[in-house]
Design a protein around this motif. Sequence first.
Motif, PDB file in Angstrom:
ATOM      1  N   GLN A  31       1.586   6.641  -6.913  1.00  0.00           N
ATOM      2  CA  GLN A  31       0.358   7.481  -7.190  1.00  0.00           C
ATOM      3  C   GLN A  31       0.898   8.755  -7.101  1.00  0.00           C
ATOM      4  OE1 GLN A  31      -3.045   6.983  -4.838  1.00  0.00           O
ATOM      5  NE2 GLN A  31      -4.368   8.257  -6.153  1.00  0.00           N
ATOM      6  N   GLN A  32       1.501   9.280  -5.881  1.00  0.00           N
ATOM      7  CA  GLN A  32       1.870  10.737  -5.677  1.00  0.00           C
ATOM      8  C   GLN A  32       2.895  11.033  -6.693  1.00  0.00           C
ATOM      9  OE1 GLN A  32       3.767  11.345  -2.051  1.00  0.00           O
ATOM     10  NE2 GLN A  32       3.134  13.374  -1.880  1.00  0.00           N
ATOM     11  N   GLY A  91       0.739   4.088  -2.956  1.00  0.00           N
ATOM     12  CA  GLY A  91       0.775   5.536  -2.558  1.00  0.00           C
ATOM     13  C   GLY A  91       1.671   6.346  -3.188  1.00  0.00           C
ATOM     14  N   GLN A 137       0.881  -1.244   0.064  1.00  0.00           N
ATOM     15  CA  GLN A 137       0.065  -0.130   0.066  1.00  0.00           C
ATOM     16  C   GLN A 137       0.937   1.231  -0.005  1.00  0.00           C
ATOM     17  OE1 GLN A 137      -2.658  -0.783   3.366  1.00  0.00           O
ATOM     18  NE2 GLN A 137      -4.117  -1.601   2.084  1.00  0.00           N
ATOM     19  N   ASN A 138       1.945   1.237   0.797  1.00  0.00           N
ATOM     20  CA  ASN A 138       2.911   2.424   0.817  1.00  0.00           C
ATOM     21  C   ASN A 138       3.367   2.488  -0.574  1.00  0.00           C
ATOM     22  OD1 ASN A 138       2.224   2.966   3.400  1.00  0.00           O
ATOM     23  ND2 ASN A 138       4.156   1.917   4.384  1.00  0.00           N
ATOM     24  N   MET A 155      -1.378  -0.289  -7.509  1.00  0.00           N
ATOM     25  CA  MET A 155      -2.807  -0.048  -6.759  1.00  0.00           C
ATOM     26  C   MET A 155      -3.567  -1.646  -6.785  1.00  0.00           C
ATOM     27  SD  MET A 155      -3.727   3.700  -8.084  1.00  0.00           S
ATOM     28  CE  MET A 155      -5.245   3.750  -7.254  1.00  0.00           C
TER      29      MET A 155
END
Length: 117
Positions: A69-70, A66, A62-63, A88
Amino acid sequence: MTDAISSILSQIRAHEQRLRAGDAAPGNAIAPTLPDAIGTGAEAPGFAQALNRAVNGVSRAQNQAGALQQAFELGDPRADLARVMVAMQQSQVAFRATVEVRNRLVQAYQDVMNMPV
């Protein structure tokens, strides 16, 4: 529902085999949660340790998703849309599998607690 779970488990096993063979890209893969010592005669880790590793693996996935995505949102050329979407989806599948394990553990606990003595 059982066929879907069996299908996901077979996909996870195939993915772990590809990881061990070195076919998958290291920056885009979720590390397998089971150590290589299983099946080789070495002592297997306890249930709590295996569960802890699995939860940590989900957290890492998940990290990573994220962060990708950022990076994509900020315009980093190394974070293309395909990598972001795959990361994701991997984190989502890992989280769903963890929730399913938790649900089954709770159901087993309730079954044991409801047994007549």
